[in-house]
Design an enzyme around this catalytic site. Structure first.
Site, short mmCIF file in Angstrom:
data_model
loop_
_atom_site.label_atom_id
_atom_site.label_comp_id
_atom_site.label_asym_id
_atom_site.label_seq_id
_atom_site.Cartn_x
_atom_site.Cartn_y
_atom_site.Cartn_z
N LYS A 191 -12.49 23.00 -27.57
CA LYS A 191 -12.20 23.75 -26.34
C LYS A 191 -12.89 23.11 -25.13
CE LYS A 191 -11.28 28.22 -28.60
NZ LYS A 191 -10.02 28.76 -28.04
N HIS A 246 -2.05 29.49 -37.27
CA HIS A 246 -2.74 29.56 -35.97
C HIS A 246 -3.60 28.34 -35.67
CE1 HIS A 246 -1.83 33.82 -35.07
NE2 HIS A 246 -1.83 33.94 -36.39
N LYS A 263 -14.18 32.03 -23.84
CA LYS A 263 -13.49 31.89 -25.13
C LYS A 263 -14.55 31.51 -26.15
CE LYS A 263 -10.81 28.68 -23.16
NZ LYS A 263 -9.43 28.84 -23.60
N ARG A 264 -14.20 31.47 -27.44
CA ARG A 264 -15.15 30.98 -28.43
C ARG A 264 -15.65 29.60 -28.02
NH1 ARG A 264 -15.69 33.74 -33.43
NH2 ARG A 264 -17.21 32.11 -33.80
N THR A 298 -4.38 32.50 -25.59
CA THR A 298 -3.83 33.73 -25.01
C THR A 298 -4.65 34.10 -23.78
OG1 THR A 298 -5.16 34.96 -26.61
CG2 THR A 298 -2.81 34.71 -27.11
N LYS A 303 -3.61 35.61 -19.88
CA LYS A 303 -4.21 36.78 -19.22
C LYS A 303 -4.70 36.42 -17.82
CE LYS A 303 -5.34 38.41 -23.77
NZ LYS A 303 -6.31 38.65 -24.84
C1 AZC Z 1 -6.32 30.98 -32.62
C2 AZC Z 1 -5.93 29.67 -31.97
O1 AZC Z 1 -7.04 28.81 -31.92
C3 AZC Z 1 -5.42 29.97 -30.57
O2 AZC Z 1 -4.96 28.79 -29.97
C4 AZC Z 1 -4.29 30.99 -30.63
O3 AZC Z 1 -3.95 31.40 -29.35
C5 AZC Z 1 -4.73 32.22 -31.42
O4 AZC Z 1 -5.19 31.83 -32.70
C6 AZC Z 1 -3.60 33.20 -31.61
O5 AZC Z 1 -2.48 32.57 -32.14
N1 AZC Z 1 -6.88 30.78 -33.94
C7 AZC Z 1 -7.91 31.54 -34.37
O6 AZC Z 1 -8.40 32.39 -33.65
N2 AZC Z 1 -8.42 31.38 -35.63
C8 AZC Z 1 -7.97 30.59 -36.62
C9 AZC Z 1 -8.57 30.67 -37.96
O7 AZC Z 1 -7.05 29.84 -36.38
N1 PLP Z 2 -11.86 36.59 -27.35
C1 PLP Z 2 -11.55 37.59 -26.54
C2 PLP Z 2 -12.50 38.74 -26.40
C3 PLP Z 2 -10.37 37.58 -25.82
O1 PLP Z 2 -10.06 38.61 -25.01
C4 PLP Z 2 -9.50 36.47 -25.96
C5 PLP Z 2 -8.25 36.37 -25.21
O2 PLP Z 2 -8.15 36.88 -24.13
C6 PLP Z 2 -9.86 35.44 -26.82
C7 PLP Z 2 -11.04 35.52 -27.50
C8 PLP Z 2 -9.00 34.21 -26.98
O3 PLP Z 2 -9.21 33.32 -25.93
P1 PLP Z 2 -8.56 31.87 -25.90
O4 PLP Z 2 -7.08 32.06 -25.98
O5 PLP Z 2 -8.95 31.35 -24.54
O6 PLP Z 2 -9.13 31.10 -27.00
#
Ligand code: AZC
Ligand code: PLP
Length: 828
Positions: free
Chosen positions: A569, A372, A563-564, A671, A675
């Site tokens: 980002k 990931h 997002k985080r 992701t 959404k």
């Molecule tokens: C995340 C990625 O940063 C994001 O781009 C991706 O959509 C998501 O995984 C699902 O595949 N990664 C994480 O949240 N954490 C780590 C440790 O990679």
């Molecule tokens: N955190 C929450 C609560 C989410 O619902 C999502 C995705 O919708 C994410 C994190 C991941 O977001 P991103 O794909 O923009 O990093």
């Protein structure tokens, strides 16, 4: 003694399915209040109604659950086990009711007692057993496995404290413990009978007998108990119910009686505390390896418990483990469960007596591994000394796997020393460490990235030499999101409109949303689509007004980045653009500015200093801009505290513009981007992660791409790019940075953002300066477009209509076919 009579379960085998009319539901809810909760309906409080409603819905799920379990057992179908340290689930009640098609009858039933379903749903705590994208993907995949009929089990950890609660105090993030289990958890079933001993430490005894292969026996010095808690996961239309099994750690001896009797009451509980610590709290770092002993304990604990459970189930239905890979697929969600590779080898060789080569064939055929992230700071590696102390036998096994791989690379492919060093499971460079990515890679038959670009970059970078050694192993599986939670449940207005306009087929097949594409030219439909968006924006504005006392204009562009918080980002780029816009509005009040609301939300890892500064800056800038009468209603900035799944469900449908602006090459997929677009937001983004595929699907007229591409970023980094010359020649950028540096936003501490800004001058690692101008220009063309509402809305409709491919049902079907060979149509 006579044979035990066979007892049929209730539910699955009862001749009459349960009645789902409001009368029956209402009666059963009161029955639960009375007999399961012990409350007179007149004295029932809000939480009691939530619990009673949940229990009534749960009964119906159990019927389907038993039926699903029986079906899989009888068909002997291959099962899929999804091992993930994180499941960011959110609430379950609305999801369950929706998937069982009970929303209206349950609403009706509760109304009879003057109770609002929407109010009851809001009381459910979010199950926040994950950090962000990776954990939320695991939750979408669980729902999609059930919805597409894949017999899947999720394995993870039942953290007592999930992801921390975020508050903002004087602009800065404050972390508070999260307590989702405070009111109990009606969804879970504790399975005391499914508990396993997990060992740590100790030594390995080698037994040699002449003429026989050596045997290794691990004698751990410490043992804890893993106890299972099961949550049923209902698929769409209730067709299949799968299980999420989360492990909780307990001491084998809950109290040391000798110590207690000697008066050492605290010492008597030491073992218990030590064991329970393993599953007490989720590590709150998503893109940074934690590196703590407790984390490695967590990883081994849940991997080992899951493998014992998988093997027990397999042996209860099969003669031996010879056919394990025909009946079992195990997916490793990132490297967190990668120690499973060594543990399965240990179980096969040391416990079940397999010869090494046979065990290795079974192991590799069983595992798949999903990567990931390419961020070097997130790649897990453990100091050998720690690994050896905690898991001595697994360490030996890793050495042996490594020796085999290196021999193969040298003999078959003629790898040189440098290439060998790159593929080695042991990093010799940084004080000797075990590389979990390499272990997961060599131990799996399929390794996948989560978007097309990310997968290509995996081949070129982190796994370049392993890809050369095993050229058929890496494949792509682009992420997806479940359309049940992320369209139907979070946006009933849009779902209802689409049902009316194109019929209900898209509910079962998200790609049928394409039927709405032609409606982009239909002005009557556009007006209704716009009205739904307006309502969703008004709802978000109300929440912001309640929580933060900031009044928003629902006719402004709702420009959202949630997002985080992470440097890659680039929330910082967004804030700098906001400051530049603020300066321009003040300098040119006469211009026809498009009103904008910039909304941010997201948590920073507690130890991530820069990310916390970015949160602080967003809040500081918001305070200054929002209180400046000169910008009137033209610009507002909002930071909503405590981003989580439930907040995301309100935010996604309310966005006009989705910010997906990571430094190209660094966001594996994203992701959130999917959404937003599914709910009719336009995207401003870089060519990164799944944005690339979104561009292909929605078409270049309907998405706003800007900035450096991944190869250009890599090139600049090689050239030791810095921001200074760009800042010098870009007044908009320079003035924004000067404002930050001179303390305009932090008069109490003008030096607060010194490091953040000087990093741009000296280095600009994340290409914020490099991309600023392109970003600014893209934003201004969006301003212009927004003034032409019919064109904007028609692009928004194209986004919704063309996002069907990004359903996680599609992702799961691809995993089923290409990696797992399990699920409907995949029977060997
Ligand atoms: C995340 C990625 O940063 C994001 O781009 C991706 O959509 C998501 O995984 C699902 O595949 N990664 C994480 O949240 N954490 C780590 C440790 O990679
Ligand atoms: N955190 C929450 C609560 C989410 O619902 C999502 C995705 O919708 C994410 C994190 C991941 O977001 P991103 O794909 O923009 O990093």
């Amino acid at each position: 003694m006579s044979a035990t009579p066979k007892i049929e379960p209730m539910g699955a085998k009862v001749p009459e399915p349960r009645q789902n009319d409001p009368d029956t539901l209402a009666r059963q809810i009161v029955e639960k209040l009375t007999y399961s909760i012990g409350k007179h309906p007149e004295q029932a409080r809000k939480y009691d109604w939530l619990r009673a409603t949940t229990l009534v819905v749960r009964d119906r799920i159990i019927d389907h659950w038993f039926a699903s379990t029986d079906r899989v057992r009888e068909s002997k179908d291959k099962r899929v086990y999804y091992l993930s340290m994180e499941f960011l689930i959110g609430r379950l009640l609305r999801d369950a009711i929706n998937n069982l098609q009970l929303t209206e009858p349950v609403r009706e039933a509760l109304k009879r007692y003057n109770v609002e379903l929407d109010m009851v749903e809001l009381l459910e705590p979010d199950a926040a057993l994950g950090n962000g994208g990776l954990g939320r993907l695991a939750a979408c995949f669980m729902e999609s496995m059930a919805s597409t009929g894949v017999p899947g089990v999720g394995y993870g950890i039942r953290y007592v404290h999930g992801f921390f609660r975020q508050e903002i105090a004087d602009g800065a993030q404050v972390e508070l413990p999260e307590t989702w289990l405070m009111h109990g958890n009606p969804w879970e079933f504790e399975r005391r009978d499914s508990s396993y001993e997990i060992g740590f430490g100790g030594k390995v005894i080698t037994q040699s007998e002449p003429g026989k292969p050596q045997r290794h026996v691990w004698r751990p010095s410490e043992r804890v108990l893993a106890v299972a808690f099961d949550t049923p996961i209902v698929g769409w239309r209730g067709s299949q119910v799968n299980t999420l099994r989360l492990w909780s750690a307990q001491a084998v001896d809950p109290i040391l009686l000798d110590a207690f009797n000697d008066g050492d009451h605290i010492g008597a509980l030491v073992e218990s505390n030590k064991a329970e610590a393993i599953t007490r709290v989720l590590y709150p770092a998503d893109s940074h390896q934690a590196g703590q002993e407790l984390r490695l304990r967590q990883e081994y604990f849940f991997s080992a418990a899951s493998l014992q459970d998988i093997i027990r189930r397999h042996l209860s239905e099969n003669e031996s483990l010879d056919n394990l890979a025909d009946k079992v697929a195990i997916q490793l969600n990132d490297t967190h469960p990668a120690v499973s590779v060594a543990e399965l080898m240990r179980l096969l060789v040391d416990v079940h007596g397999y010869v090494w080569s046979k065990a290795w064939t079974i192991t590799r055929a069983t595992f798949g591994y999903t990567n990931h992230t390419l961020l070097p700071e997130a790649l897990e590696h453990w100091p050998i000394s720690l690994f050896e102390r905690l898991l001595p036998r697994q360490m030996q096994i890793i050495y042996q796997i490594n020796a085999d791989v290196i021999r193969e690379a040298a003999q078959d492919k003629g790898f040189n020393d440098q290439q060998i060093a790159a593929i080695s499971l042991i990093d010799e460079g940084h004080g000797r460490r075990v590389r979990m990515g390499q272990l997961a890679f060599v131990g799996s038959h399929a390794v996948n990235g989560v978007s097309a670009l990310h997968t290509e970059l995996m081949k070129e970078t982190v796994f370049n030499n392993l890809h050369e050694l095993y050229p058929d192993r890496i494949q792509n599986k682009t992420n997806g999101v479940t359309p049940r939670r992320w369209l139907m449940e979070c946006n009933p207005g849009l779902t209802g409109l689409l049902k009316e306009a194109i019929g209900p087929a898209f509910l079962d097949d998200t790609e049928k949303l394409a039927d709405a594409d032609k409606l982009a030219d239909d002005s009557a439909f556009r007006d209704r689509f716009t009205a739904v968006k307006r309502e969703n924006k008004a709802r978000l504005a109300d929440i912001i007004s309640d929580r933060l006392a900031i009044t928003l204009n629902p006719d402004a562009i709702f420009d959202i980045q949630v997002k985080r918080i992470h440097e890659y980002k680039r929330q910082f780029l967004n804030i700098i653009e906001a400051i530049a816009l603020y300066n321009q509005i003040r300098a040119h009040p006469e211009k026809n500015w498009t009103p904008r609301v910039k909304i941010f939300a997201g948590k920073a890892a507690p130890s991530y200093v820069q990310a916390k500064e970015i949160i602080h800056l967003a809040n500081d800038v918001a305070r200054v801009v929002n209180s400046d009468p000169a910008v009137r209603d033209l610009l507002k900035i909002v930071f909503i505290p405590n981003y989580n799944v439930s907040l995301a469900e309100i935010i996604m449908p309310a966005a006009d513009l989705s910010e997906q602006i990571s430094t190209a090459g660094l966001e594996a997929s994203g992701t959130g981007n999917m959404k937003f677009a599914l709910n009719g937001a336009l995207t401003i983004g870089t060519l990164d992660g799944a944005n690339v595929e979104m561009l292909e699907h929605v078409g270049e007229d309907n998405i706003f791409i800007f900035g450096l591409k991944a190869d250009e970023v890599a090139q600049r980094r090689r050239e030791a790019h810095s921001g200074r010359s760009i800042i010098d020649r870009t007044p908009l950028l320079r003035e924004a940075l000067d404002a930050i540096s001179s303390g305009v936003f932090a008069p109490d501490n003008p030096a607060r953002y010194h490091t953040l800004v000087s990093n741009l001058y000296n280095n600009d690692w994340w290409m914020i300066c490099a991309d600023f101008e392109a970003y600014w220009n893209a934003q201004r063309s969006l301003d212009a477009l927004f003034l032409n509402q019919s064109e904007w809305q028609s692009k928004a409709i194209h986004n919704t209509a063309r996002m069907g491919w990004f359903s996680s049902d599609r992702s799961i079907r691809e995993y089923s076919k290409d990696i797992w060979q399990a699920g409907p149509g995949q029977r060997p």
